[in-house]
Design an enzyme around this catalytic site. Sequence first.
Site, PDB file in Angstrom:
ATOM      1  N   SER A 104       0.839  -1.189   0.000  1.00 24.38           N
ATOM      2  CA  SER A 104       0.000   0.000   0.000  1.00 24.38           C
ATOM      3  C   SER A 104       0.885   1.253   0.000  1.00 24.38           C
ATOM      4  O   SER A 104       1.710   1.425  -0.882  1.00 24.38           O
ATOM      5  CB  SER A 104      -0.960  -0.032   1.199  1.00 24.38           C
ATOM      6  OG  SER A 104      -1.981   0.926   1.057  1.00 24.38           O
ATOM      7  N   GLU A 219      -1.596  -3.014  -8.111  1.00 20.56           N
ATOM      8  CA  GLU A 219      -2.834  -3.276  -7.368  1.00 20.56           C
ATOM      9  C   GLU A 219      -3.334  -1.951  -6.826  1.00 20.56           C
ATOM     10  O   GLU A 219      -2.608  -0.963  -6.795  1.00 20.56           O
ATOM     11  CB  GLU A 219      -2.590  -4.266  -6.223  1.00 20.56           C
ATOM     12  CG  GLU A 219      -1.598  -3.799  -5.159  1.00 20.56           C
ATOM     13  CD  GLU A 219      -2.175  -2.879  -4.083  1.00 20.56           C
ATOM     14  OE1 GLU A 219      -3.416  -2.901  -3.884  1.00 20.56           O
ATOM     15  OE2 GLU A 219      -1.411  -2.142  -3.456  1.00 20.56           O
ATOM     16  N   HIS A 289      -5.022  -5.382  -1.586  1.00 22.96           N
ATOM     17  CA  HIS A 289      -5.724  -5.173  -0.316  1.00 22.96           C
ATOM     18  C   HIS A 289      -6.732  -6.299  -0.116  1.00 22.96           C
ATOM     19  O   HIS A 289      -7.951  -6.094  -0.067  1.00 22.96           O
ATOM     20  CB  HIS A 289      -6.409  -3.810  -0.315  1.00 22.96           C
ATOM     21  CG  HIS A 289      -5.443  -2.669  -0.202  1.00 22.96           C
ATOM     22  ND1 HIS A 289      -4.583  -2.306  -1.224  1.00 22.96           N
ATOM     23  CD2 HIS A 289      -5.195  -1.806   0.822  1.00 22.96           C
ATOM     24  CE1 HIS A 289      -3.860  -1.257  -0.833  1.00 22.96           C
ATOM     25  NE2 HIS A 289      -4.206  -0.944   0.396  1.00 22.96           N
TER      26      HIS A 289
END
Length: 319
Positions: A104, A219, A289
Amino acid sequence: MKKHIYIYSPSSAVRDKASFKRGLKKLSAMGYEVEVDEAALTTHQRFAGDDKTRLAAIHRAASSGADIALISRGGYGLTRILPDIDYRAVANAISKGTQFVGFSDFTAFQLAVLAKTGAVTWAGPSLGEDFGAADGADDIMEACFDDLVTGQGEGSGWQLPKSAGKLVNDIKSNENTIIAESIHNISNSILWGGNLSMLTSLVGTPYMPVVKNGILFIEDVGEHPYKVERMLAQLLQAGILAQQKAIIFGQFSNYKLVPHDKGYKLASVVAWLKSNVKGLVLTGLPFGHIATKVLLPVGLSVTLAVEKRDAFLLWGHQH
């Protein structure tokens, strides 16, 4: 001797103390020696302490001698402190065996380390969201993490979705070229990437790695497909995607389509990308995630092998 894991908070403040505690308990139960940074639960505005506090935490992680430096959570906060990180200290820690793991917001740190030093970090879990998940840590994630800690990891594999582009576009294939009939092998390519929003935010900065003939994995979370396409368009127009041998879509989760889309969805973005790049475009990588996530070396030379619907990223020969 127990493997040593150092927990620190380089980004957003830890709000979910319960998941933080569950994560610590889980890692201890797995047999690891867990050390928590002194500022791991510090709060300043939305951050885990002010900029100096978080910088100091990163540098303590680098000097900890731990086998794994694991972030408590992502969120936001690393981009603003990239200029002040001691990259030489981080690279030195990596050379001595400390593996930096996260995802992230942590993508900003990972790509900056790659750009500044060429050192390898690992895209993988965080403490709270993964090891501290309310319904328990995912078995596959846990096994992949243990492989990294013990030095056993040699690669990751997944099955390409049936619906996600049966067409292979490595040579601008026509509609009769079906992935189920294809065999591809891309070797000695640098694997890099992570969170698409973070990666895109680094374009034009000193913290964006220049990776040619690479394998880019991406992602994101909470980003509508049109925003995903917009970010990919920026990478395309900046000339970055043309330099990649393959682009691999991980999981794009927690977004909501609207009536205005009229059939436009993530598969539309994949199809658009395939029509605009020469490299291989694959989907379905179990990373993002989500609970089930593999660990991936950011900056390591790997081999990508695809046969029918089976895809593998292999690095055992390098690691």
